[in-house]
Design a protein around this motif. Sequence first.
Motif, short mmCIF file in Angstrom:
data_model
loop_
_atom_site.label_atom_id
_atom_site.label_comp_id
_atom_site.label_asym_id
_atom_site.label_seq_id
_atom_site.Cartn_x
_atom_site.Cartn_y
_atom_site.Cartn_z
N THR A 100 -0.71 117.91 -26.44
CA THR A 100 0.32 117.93 -25.57
C THR A 100 1.27 116.66 -26.59
OG1 THR A 100 -1.60 115.66 -25.65
CG2 THR A 100 -1.51 117.24 -23.85
N SER A 101 2.00 115.52 -25.86
CA SER A 101 3.06 114.58 -26.77
C SER A 101 1.73 113.63 -26.05
CB SER A 101 4.50 114.68 -25.80
OG SER A 101 4.58 115.96 -26.23
N THR A 146 6.46 125.52 -23.35
CA THR A 146 7.37 124.79 -22.62
C THR A 146 6.45 124.18 -21.57
OG1 THR A 146 8.96 124.35 -23.47
CG2 THR A 146 8.53 122.74 -22.20
N LEU A 147 5.67 123.23 -21.39
CA LEU A 147 4.64 122.35 -20.59
C LEU A 147 5.32 121.52 -19.48
CD1 LEU A 147 1.04 122.38 -21.79
CD2 LEU A 147 2.02 123.93 -20.82
N HIS A 148 5.28 121.27 -18.19
CA HIS A 148 5.80 120.56 -17.31
C HIS A 148 4.95 120.57 -16.18
CE1 HIS A 148 9.00 117.72 -15.47
NE2 HIS A 148 8.26 118.56 -14.60
N LYS A 163 -4.94 114.63 -19.43
CA LYS A 163 -5.64 115.69 -18.68
C LYS A 163 -4.69 116.60 -17.84
CE LYS A 163 -8.61 115.59 -14.71
NZ LYS A 163 -8.46 115.97 -13.13
N ASN A 164 -3.92 115.98 -17.13
CA ASN A 164 -2.91 116.68 -16.00
C ASN A 164 -2.21 117.23 -16.75
OD1 ASN A 164 -3.83 115.70 -14.17
ND2 ASN A 164 -2.63 113.91 -14.13
N ILE A 165 -1.56 117.59 -17.72
CA ILE A 165 -1.22 118.01 -18.90
C ILE A 165 -2.07 119.60 -19.09
CG2 ILE A 165 0.31 118.58 -20.79
CD1 ILE A 165 1.26 115.52 -20.64
N LEU A 166 -3.25 119.66 -19.70
CA LEU A 166 -3.66 120.45 -20.02
C LEU A 166 -4.23 120.94 -18.57
CD1 LEU A 166 -6.35 118.02 -22.50
CD2 LEU A 166 -4.87 120.08 -23.04
N TYR A 213 12.20 115.97 -26.43
CA TYR A 213 10.75 116.29 -25.73
C TYR A 213 10.21 117.25 -24.93
CZ TYR A 213 8.60 112.10 -24.41
OH TYR A 213 8.36 110.80 -24.52
N SER A 214 8.71 117.68 -25.12
CA SER A 214 7.96 117.97 -23.68
C SER A 214 7.15 118.10 -23.79
CB SER A 214 8.05 119.99 -23.96
OG SER A 214 9.29 120.39 -24.25
N GLN A 215 6.72 117.45 -22.02
CA GLN A 215 5.39 117.01 -22.04
C GLN A 215 4.45 118.16 -22.87
OE1 GLN A 215 4.94 117.75 -18.32
NE2 GLN A 215 5.34 115.35 -17.27
N GLY A 216 4.50 118.62 -22.92
CA GLY A 216 2.92 119.43 -23.83
C GLY A 216 3.97 121.07 -24.58
N ILE A 217 3.48 121.77 -25.23
CA ILE A 217 3.74 122.41 -25.67
C ILE A 217 2.22 123.91 -25.13
CG2 ILE A 217 4.33 124.60 -27.72
CD1 ILE A 217 6.44 122.43 -26.29
N GLN A 218 2.42 124.92 -24.81
CA GLN A 218 1.37 125.63 -25.06
C GLN A 218 1.34 127.25 -26.58
OE1 GLN A 218 -0.56 128.47 -21.89
NE2 GLN A 218 -1.49 129.47 -23.18
N ALA A 219 1.39 127.27 -27.28
CA ALA A 219 1.34 128.39 -28.25
C ALA A 219 0.44 129.04 -28.78
CB ALA A 219 1.71 127.70 -29.51
N GLY A 220 0.54 130.20 -28.15
CA GLY A 220 -0.56 131.35 -28.13
C GLY A 220 -2.04 130.38 -27.53
#
Length: 125
Positions: A30-31, A5-7, A59-62, A18-25
């Motif tokens: 991004t949401s 989970t990204l924050h 961009k900031n989430i990435l 929901y999460s700001q973003g998810i990294q899967a592998g």
Amino acid sequence: MTIKTLHTTQAPAAIGPYSQGIQAGNLVFTSGQLPLNPQTGELADDIRQATSQSLDNVKNILESAGASLDKVVKVVIFLRDMNDFAAMNEVYATYFPSNPPARSAVQVARLPKDAIIEIEAIAIV
């Protein structure tokens, strides 16, 4: 595959479950990002400013996952009014000056907080 989970405080906090973003592998999702300034909570209502703010949030989430805009492979843009398409494109092009990612842009009836745009992205790390 590891799922993380990204924050980041450099993008608005989620306004729902929901999460700001998810990294899967090696993929980052991004949401959808509204044009909310994460420091002030102000919602941009000019399409050029709103596009820029939404893309800055993406961009900031990435970057919180070690990715960047040049690693984006797909973008989805939700517009309240398709008449904003040309102005949005002008700003969008400055964020992806070469080799732009695949993209969809659709007009929707309504967005959260009555925003004029929402942008989401998928990138690799």
